[in-house]
Write a protein that holds these residues in place. Structure first.
Motif, PDB file in Angstrom:
ATOM      1  N   GLY A  18      19.823  12.789 -18.904  1.00  0.00           N
ATOM      2  CA  GLY A  18      18.388  12.551 -19.393  1.00  0.00           C
ATOM      3  C   GLY A  18      17.822  13.495 -18.872  1.00  0.00           C
ATOM      4  O   GLY A  18      17.772  14.170 -17.299  1.00  0.00           O
ATOM      5  N   LEU A  19      15.923  13.472 -18.885  1.00  0.00           N
ATOM      6  CA  LEU A  19      15.504  14.659 -18.010  1.00  0.00           C
ATOM      7  C   LEU A  19      15.042  14.569 -16.128  1.00  0.00           C
ATOM      8  O   LEU A  19      14.709  15.411 -15.563  1.00  0.00           O
ATOM      9  N   LYS A  20      14.363  12.562 -16.601  1.00  0.00           N
ATOM     10  CA  LYS A  20      13.996  12.514 -15.467  1.00  0.00           C
ATOM     11  C   LYS A  20      14.670  12.453 -13.913  1.00  0.00           C
ATOM     12  O   LYS A  20      14.565  12.794 -13.168  1.00  0.00           O
ATOM     13  N   GLY A  54      15.026   6.155 -26.019  1.00  0.00           N
ATOM     14  CA  GLY A  54      14.371   6.095 -24.698  1.00  0.00           C
ATOM     15  C   GLY A  54      14.928   7.451 -23.947  1.00  0.00           C
ATOM     16  O   GLY A  54      15.190   7.034 -22.805  1.00  0.00           O
ATOM     17  N   GLY A  55      14.602   8.441 -23.998  1.00  0.00           N
ATOM     18  CA  GLY A  55      14.845   9.421 -23.521  1.00  0.00           C
ATOM     19  C   GLY A  55      15.820  10.090 -23.244  1.00  0.00           C
ATOM     20  O   GLY A  55      16.441  10.319 -22.194  1.00  0.00           O
ATOM     21  N   ALA A  56      17.273   9.777 -23.972  1.00  0.00           N
ATOM     22  CA  ALA A  56      18.468  10.006 -23.291  1.00  0.00           C
ATOM     23  C   ALA A  56      18.835  11.792 -23.582  1.00  0.00           C
ATOM     24  O   ALA A  56      18.575  11.259 -25.231  1.00  0.00           O
ATOM     25  N   TYR A  57      20.343  11.720 -24.004  1.00  0.00           N
ATOM     26  CA  TYR A  57      20.018  13.382 -23.761  1.00  0.00           C
ATOM     27  C   TYR A  57      21.524  13.402 -23.544  1.00  0.00           C
ATOM     28  O   TYR A  57      22.709  12.929 -22.082  1.00  0.00           O
ATOM     29  N   ALA A  58      22.459  13.230 -25.284  1.00  0.00           N
ATOM     30  CA  ALA A  58      23.718  13.363 -24.328  1.00  0.00           C
ATOM     31  C   ALA A  58      24.184  14.643 -24.925  1.00  0.00           C
ATOM     32  O   ALA A  58      23.885  15.396 -26.114  1.00  0.00           O
ATOM     33  N   PRO A  59      25.185  15.537 -24.473  1.00  0.00           N
ATOM     34  CA  PRO A  59      25.602  16.327 -24.602  1.00  0.00           C
ATOM     35  C   PRO A  59      26.104  16.636 -25.601  1.00  0.00           C
ATOM     36  O   PRO A  59      27.153  16.280 -26.503  1.00  0.00           O
TER      37      PRO A  59
END
Length: 310
Positions: A18-20, A54-59
């Motif tokens: 995620g970004l945070k 929820g702000g999750a980032y999956a490549p």
């Protein structure tokens, strides 16, 4: 992607998910990571991450390949930095050390004081952390650990065996029935670790030796466990170097608990073993351990004051 900073952003987002978290790793704010990642994706014409709830980032497939490439680049850069540091013969500069809270509180800080007096050009940065920091990634230059290191790229030496015992306030122990053996702990109020604690030998042992209802106070800080035991909250399992010198605290039984014995190691990355300031610190810690060996190995109480009052 010809800018290393782009690779760092992709790698940080992939690692943090995620970004945070990526922003914390990079030491920038959340909006900066978002802006740089968006600009990079616009430039290459495809997404590197799928945005989830929820702000999750999956490549994506492209993002995973970019992150893997960035990690290889990081490994090469870190390897070069370690190689250059290994050639450093100066007794000056920064030395980043990591150890547990109790080692810093009772043992390491006086050793650092003597080390600094001998080598005033070396700035010591101490990371007090219960996590095992990654020496390959230069999260620290030197680590004090209470377990034999398993990583094949580390170099170090065993310094001593670390003894543990059960401790309580002297007033409490004077009125309590004697502790004939470790299994008698269950008849006393106990101080333990937070529920769900993993990777802590003493926490696992206590969970097996006494029922959960015997534990009346829980905290992840051993120093706070010591303070609670001294305040009469209950008995606590502590390393002898922490408990034996503490005024108002005494062993509940004279002998250390053999099952809790640990090994104290000092380690560095093998590429740094010839760095002058690393070797000087190794020598200073070895000297400190030699002076404090009886305390660390639980022999000081036998040679000095009795384990409990009366």
């Amino acid at each position: 992607m010809d800018d290393w900073n782009d690779h760092r952003v992709v790698l940080a987002v992939a690692r943090a998910g995620g970004l945070k978290g990526a922003a914390r790793m990079l030491g920038v704010d959340h909006s900066t990571v978002f802006r740089r990642l968006t600009a990079l994706e616009d430039r290459i014409g495809q997404p590197l991450f799928e945005r989830g709830p929820g702000g999750a980032y999956a490549p994506t497939e492209a993002g995973a390949r970019a992150a893997a490439t960035a990690e290889r680049m990081e490994d090469e850069a870190l390897g070069l930095a370690r190689d250059l540091a290994g050639l450093d013969r100066r007794l000056s500069g920064r030395l980043r050390v990591t150890c547990s809270e109790t080692l810093a509180f009772r043992l390491l800080t006086p050793w650092v004081g003597r080390f600094r007096a001998e080598h005033p050009g070396i700035v010591v940065e101490l990371a007090v952390d219960s996590r095992v920091l990654d020496l390959s990634r230069r999260e620290a230059d030197v680590a004090l650990r209470v377990a034999r290191p398993r990583e094949g790229d580390l170099w170090g030496r065993k310094l001593a065996d670390v003894a543990w015992a059960a401790y309580g306030a002297t007033e409490y122990l004077a009125a309590a029935p004697p502790l004939a053996g470790p299994r008698d702990l269950a008849s006393h109020p106990l101080i333990g670790w937070e529920e769900g604690t993993v990777g802590v030998n003493a926490a696992r042992w206590l969970a097996e030796a006494a029922p959960a209802e015997a534990v009346v106070y829980r905290t992840g800080s051993l120093v706070n466990q010591m303070v609670a035991a001294r305040a009469g909250v209950g008995l606590a399992l502590l390393p002898c170097y922490l408990g034996d010198p503490e005024p108002g605290l005494a062993r509940a039984a004279p002998d250390p608990i053999a099952d809790l014995s640990r090994e104290l190691w000092i380690v560095t990355h093998r590429d740094l073993r010839n760095t002058a300031r690393v070797r000087a610190f190794f020598d200073a810690v070895a000297h400190g351990v030699q002076a404090d060996r009886a305390l660390i190995e639980g022999l000081a109480a036998r040679a000095g004051t009795p384990a409990r009052p009366g």
